[in-house]
Design a protein around this motif. Structure first.
Motif, mmCIF file in Angstrom:
data_model
loop_
_atom_site.group_PDB
_atom_site.id
_atom_site.type_symbol
_atom_site.label_atom_id
_atom_site.label_comp_id
_atom_site.label_asym_id
_atom_site.label_seq_id
_atom_site.Cartn_x
_atom_site.Cartn_y
_atom_site.Cartn_z
ATOM 1 N N VAL A 60 18.966 -46.098 90.809
ATOM 2 C CA VAL A 60 18.356 -46.350 89.428
ATOM 3 C C VAL A 60 16.864 -45.938 89.784
ATOM 4 O O VAL A 60 16.304 -46.894 90.713
ATOM 5 C CB VAL A 60 18.578 -47.449 88.627
ATOM 6 C CG1 VAL A 60 17.861 -47.363 87.016
ATOM 7 C CG2 VAL A 60 20.119 -47.818 88.534
ATOM 8 N N ASP A 61 16.224 -45.009 88.945
ATOM 9 C CA ASP A 61 14.884 -44.839 89.322
ATOM 10 C C ASP A 61 13.903 -45.742 88.639
ATOM 11 O O ASP A 61 14.483 -46.714 87.897
ATOM 12 C CB ASP A 61 14.373 -43.507 89.339
ATOM 13 C CG ASP A 61 14.366 -42.896 87.860
ATOM 14 O OD1 ASP A 61 14.435 -43.728 86.688
ATOM 15 O OD2 ASP A 61 14.230 -42.055 87.537
ATOM 16 N N ALA A 62 12.598 -45.813 88.720
ATOM 17 C CA ALA A 62 11.526 -46.839 88.251
ATOM 18 C C ALA A 62 11.609 -46.634 86.743
ATOM 19 O O ALA A 62 11.078 -47.502 85.999
ATOM 20 C CB ALA A 62 10.179 -46.676 88.823
ATOM 21 N N SER A 63 12.032 -45.566 86.215
ATOM 22 C CA SER A 63 11.979 -45.377 84.696
ATOM 23 C C SER A 63 13.009 -45.766 83.914
ATOM 24 O O SER A 63 13.297 -45.666 82.917
ATOM 25 C CB SER A 63 11.795 -43.750 84.463
ATOM 26 O OG SER A 63 13.047 -43.069 84.873
ATOM 27 N N GLY A 64 14.350 -46.289 84.871
ATOM 28 C CA GLY A 64 15.299 -46.808 84.358
ATOM 29 C C GLY A 64 16.561 -45.986 84.114
ATOM 30 O O GLY A 64 17.645 -45.907 83.322
#
Length: 91
Positions: free
Chosen positions: A77-81
């Motif tokens: 999962v990336d930092a933007s969700g």
């Protein structure tokens, strides 16, 4: 009334501090929620039946473990969700 006027700025400051928690708590919660939603859709179960736990982060990508029943899934999962992908490590 005066108590309410004093309390409002204190509560707002607490909310702002929570959003910027240095330990990444809010970010971790968003990443866990994204993994939960993705895996629930993948297995066709309600989100309440999937439990996710943030494990680690490398290069801005979190590894989140999701459990549905006895099955284990790992989400990236990336930092933007946004869930970039998931795997079935025990399959």
């Amino acid at each position: 009334m005066l108590r309410l006027l004093i309390l409002c700025p204190v509560l707002l400051a607490a909310c702002a501090a929570a959003e910027k928690a240095p330990d990444g708590g809010d970010l971790h919660a968003r990443q866990e929620a994204a993994c939960t939603a993705t895996i629930a859709a993948h297995v066709g179960r309600p989100q309440i039946e999937v439990t996710s736990h943030w494990l680690s982060e490398t290069g801005g990508i979190a590894k989140v473990e999701a459990i549905d029943g006895s099955r284990r899934h790992l989400c990236d999962v990336d930092a933007s969700g946004r869930v970039l992908g998931y795997s079935h490590p025990d399959a």
